[in-house]
Design a protein around this motif. Structure first.
Motif, PDB file in Angstrom:
ATOM      1  N   SER A  50      -5.502  10.124 -20.724  1.00  0.00           N
ATOM      2  CA  SER A  50      -6.401  10.134 -19.570  1.00  0.00           C
ATOM      3  C   SER A  50      -5.944   9.132 -18.510  1.00  0.00           C
ATOM      4  O   SER A  50      -6.015   9.410 -17.308  1.00  0.00           O
ATOM      5  N   MET A  51      -5.414   7.972 -18.947  1.00  0.00           N
ATOM      6  CA  MET A  51      -4.943   6.973 -17.993  1.00  0.00           C
ATOM      7  C   MET A  51      -3.697   7.472 -17.266  1.00  0.00           C
ATOM      8  O   MET A  51      -3.567   7.309 -16.049  1.00  0.00           O
ATOM      9  N   VAL A  52      -2.779   8.110 -18.011  1.00  0.00           N
ATOM     10  CA  VAL A  52      -1.566   8.665 -17.382  1.00  0.00           C
ATOM     11  C   VAL A  52      -1.961   9.686 -16.321  1.00  0.00           C
ATOM     12  O   VAL A  52      -1.442   9.694 -15.208  1.00  0.00           O
ATOM     13  N   SER A  53      -2.923  10.539 -16.681  1.00  0.00           N
ATOM     14  CA  SER A  53      -3.391  11.575 -15.755  1.00  0.00           C
ATOM     15  C   SER A  53      -4.030  10.948 -14.512  1.00  0.00           C
ATOM     16  O   SER A  53      -3.771  11.385 -13.382  1.00  0.00           O
ATOM     17  N   GLN A  54      -4.857   9.929 -14.707  1.00  0.00           N
ATOM     18  CA  GLN A  54      -5.517   9.253 -13.568  1.00  0.00           C
ATOM     19  C   GLN A  54      -4.487   8.593 -12.645  1.00  0.00           C
ATOM     20  O   GLN A  54      -4.617   8.651 -11.418  1.00  0.00           O
ATOM     21  N   ILE A  55      -3.460   7.979 -13.246  1.00  0.00           N
ATOM     22  CA  ILE A  55      -2.421   7.318 -12.446  1.00  0.00           C
ATOM     23  C   ILE A  55      -1.662   8.348 -11.617  1.00  0.00           C
ATOM     24  O   ILE A  55      -1.403   8.151 -10.432  1.00  0.00           O
ATOM     25  N   GLU A  56      -1.326   9.485 -12.241  1.00  0.00           N
ATOM     26  CA  GLU A  56      -0.584  10.537 -11.541  1.00  0.00           C
ATOM     27  C   GLU A  56      -1.406  11.138 -10.406  1.00  0.00           C
ATOM     28  O   GLU A  56      -0.849  11.600  -9.406  1.00  0.00           O
ATOM     29  N   ARG A  57      -2.728  11.156 -10.560  1.00  0.00           N
ATOM     30  CA  ARG A  57      -3.599  11.706  -9.509  1.00  0.00           C
ATOM     31  C   ARG A  57      -3.949  10.659  -8.459  1.00  0.00           C
ATOM     32  O   ARG A  57      -4.642  10.956  -7.486  1.00  0.00           O
ATOM     33  N   GLY A  58      -3.480   9.426  -8.674  1.00  0.00           N
ATOM     34  CA  GLY A  58      -3.767   8.360  -7.722  1.00  0.00           C
ATOM     35  C   GLY A  58      -5.165   7.811  -7.835  1.00  0.00           C
ATOM     36  O   GLY A  58      -5.664   7.138  -6.929  1.00  0.00           O
ATOM     37  N   GLU A  59      -5.825   8.083  -8.970  1.00  0.00           N
ATOM     38  CA  GLU A  59      -7.204   7.631  -9.166  1.00  0.00           C
ATOM     39  C   GLU A  59      -7.282   6.272  -9.838  1.00  0.00           C
ATOM     40  O   GLU A  59      -8.355   5.691  -9.949  1.00  0.00           O
ATOM     41  N   SER A  60      -6.127   5.774 -10.322  1.00  0.00           N
ATOM     42  CA  SER A  60      -6.101   4.471 -10.987  1.00  0.00           C
ATOM     43  C   SER A  60      -4.773   3.788 -10.692  1.00  0.00           C
ATOM     44  O   SER A  60      -3.726   4.424 -10.705  1.00  0.00           O
ATOM     45  N   SER A  61      -4.825   2.500 -10.405  1.00  0.00           N
ATOM     46  CA  SER A  61      -3.611   1.724 -10.161  1.00  0.00           C
ATOM     47  C   SER A  61      -3.201   1.021 -11.453  1.00  0.00           C
ATOM     48  O   SER A  61      -3.975   0.234 -12.000  1.00  0.00           O
ATOM     49  N   ASP A  97       0.834  -1.203   0.000  1.00  0.00           N
ATOM     50  CA  ASP A  97       0.000   0.000   0.000  1.00  0.00           C
ATOM     51  C   ASP A  97       0.868   1.252   0.000  1.00  0.00           C
ATOM     52  O   ASP A  97       0.567   2.240  -0.677  1.00  0.00           O
ATOM     53  N   ASP A  98       1.978   1.203   0.751  1.00  0.00           N
ATOM     54  CA  ASP A  98       2.892   2.336   0.842  1.00  0.00           C
ATOM     55  C   ASP A  98       3.521   2.617  -0.516  1.00  0.00           C
ATOM     56  O   ASP A  98       3.642   3.760  -0.948  1.00  0.00           O
ATOM     57  N   ILE A  99       3.931   1.552  -1.216  1.00  0.00           N
ATOM     58  CA  ILE A  99       4.517   1.686  -2.553  1.00  0.00           C
ATOM     59  C   ILE A  99       3.516   2.322  -3.503  1.00  0.00           C
ATOM     60  O   ILE A  99       3.835   3.251  -4.239  1.00  0.00           O
ATOM     61  N   LEU A 100       2.281   1.818  -3.474  1.00  0.00           N
ATOM     62  CA  LEU A 100       1.242   2.340  -4.364  1.00  0.00           C
ATOM     63  C   LEU A 100       0.925   3.802  -4.060  1.00  0.00           C
ATOM     64  O   LEU A 100       0.625   4.581  -4.962  1.00  0.00           O
ATOM     65  N   SER A 101       1.025   4.177  -2.789  1.00  0.00           N
ATOM     66  CA  SER A 101       0.732   5.563  -2.425  1.00  0.00           C
ATOM     67  C   SER A 101       1.830   6.510  -2.908  1.00  0.00           C
ATOM     68  O   SER A 101       1.575   7.690  -3.155  1.00  0.00           O
ATOM     69  N   ARG A 102       3.058   5.999  -3.035  1.00  0.00           N
ATOM     70  CA  ARG A 102       4.164   6.834  -3.509  1.00  0.00           C
ATOM     71  C   ARG A 102       4.236   6.912  -5.024  1.00  0.00           C
ATOM     72  O   ARG A 102       4.821   7.829  -5.585  1.00  0.00           O
ATOM     73  N   LEU A 103       3.661   5.932  -5.698  1.00  0.00           N
ATOM     74  CA  LEU A 103       3.800   5.804  -7.150  1.00  0.00           C
ATOM     75  C   LEU A 103       3.333   7.022  -7.942  1.00  0.00           C
ATOM     76  O   LEU A 103       4.059   7.498  -8.828  1.00  0.00           O
ATOM     77  N   PRO A 104       2.143   7.583  -7.678  1.00  0.00           N
ATOM     78  CA  PRO A 104       1.685   8.732  -8.470  1.00  0.00           C
ATOM     79  C   PRO A 104       2.680   9.894  -8.453  1.00  0.00           C
ATOM     80  O   PRO A 104       3.015  10.452  -9.504  1.00  0.00           O
TER      81      PRO A 104
END
Length: 201
Positions: free
Chosen positions: A52-63, A19-26
């Motif tokens: 749109s997917m790149v943007s969602q990933i950067e905003r933490g809205e998509s894994s 979870d910590d890794i995923l939270s840092r990813l964006p």
């Protein structure tokens, strides 16, 4: 049910770490894109991942899936593993102790060169400490086309020659000159300490 051999606490810790890794990813992906100076559109074109997917990933809205993440890291020219590792490495202070600094004593006369830049910067951006004994000299043949040097004198006086141009530098002075022609740094009088930056062409 198979026994994994892991306790509930260990499984929980692993889940927390993921979870910590995923939270840092964006933030890491966005920072990598900023460093490269790329727009969302450019990353999408380079990676094959939609804007749109790149943007969602950067905003933490998509894994992202592993495949998507792999494509993004290649487009951003970042290390896949490094992007996911713990944040401590980004805040690490690398130290090279005085007795660990690579030193060259067989170039020039009465000249000691301490290599301060990392090996991967060779040919691009090299940093040296120059220690010249009285009368010491570093006589250099031309480097690669377009190469330049910047010499900053800490103590002593030197004569710098680049081609036919000659200048005298004292403590506190800095000179920049072409290094793709024969050039020389020579101590005048006392010992000299100086810092030399060499940039590739």
């Amino acid at each position: 049910m198979l026994d994994s051999g892991l306790s509930a606490a260990q499984i929980s810790a692993m889940t927390d770490e993921d979870d910590d890794i995923l939270s840092r990813l964006p933030a890491r992906l966005k920072e990598a894109r900023r460093i490269q100076g790329l727009s969302l559109e450019a990353v999408a074109k380079l990676s094959g991942v939609s804007r749109s997917m790149v943007s969602q990933i950067e905003r933490g809205e998509s894994s992202p899936t592993i495949a998507t993440l792999w494509n993004l890291t290649r487009a951003l020219q970042v290390d896949f593993a490094g992007l996911l590792e713990a944040g401590e490495t980004a805040q690490k202070v690398e130290v090279l102790r005085a007795d660990q600094v690579p030193t060259i004593d067989n170039m020039g006369e009465g000249c000691r060169i301490r290599i301060l830049s990392p090996p991967e910067e060779a040919g691009r951006h090299e940093i040296y400490e120059l220690l010249l004994r009285p009368g010491g000299m570093l006589d250099s043949q031309p480097h690669t086309r377009g190469a330049r040097e910047q010499l900053s004198v800490v103590s002593g006086t030197v004569m710098v020659q680049s081609g036919d141009a000659v200048e005298r530098l004292s403590a506190g002075d800095t000179a920049r000159y072409a290094a793709d022609i024969p050039h020389r740094i020579a101590a005048e009088g006392d010992s000299v300490q100086a810092f030399l930056i060499v940039t590739g062409g």
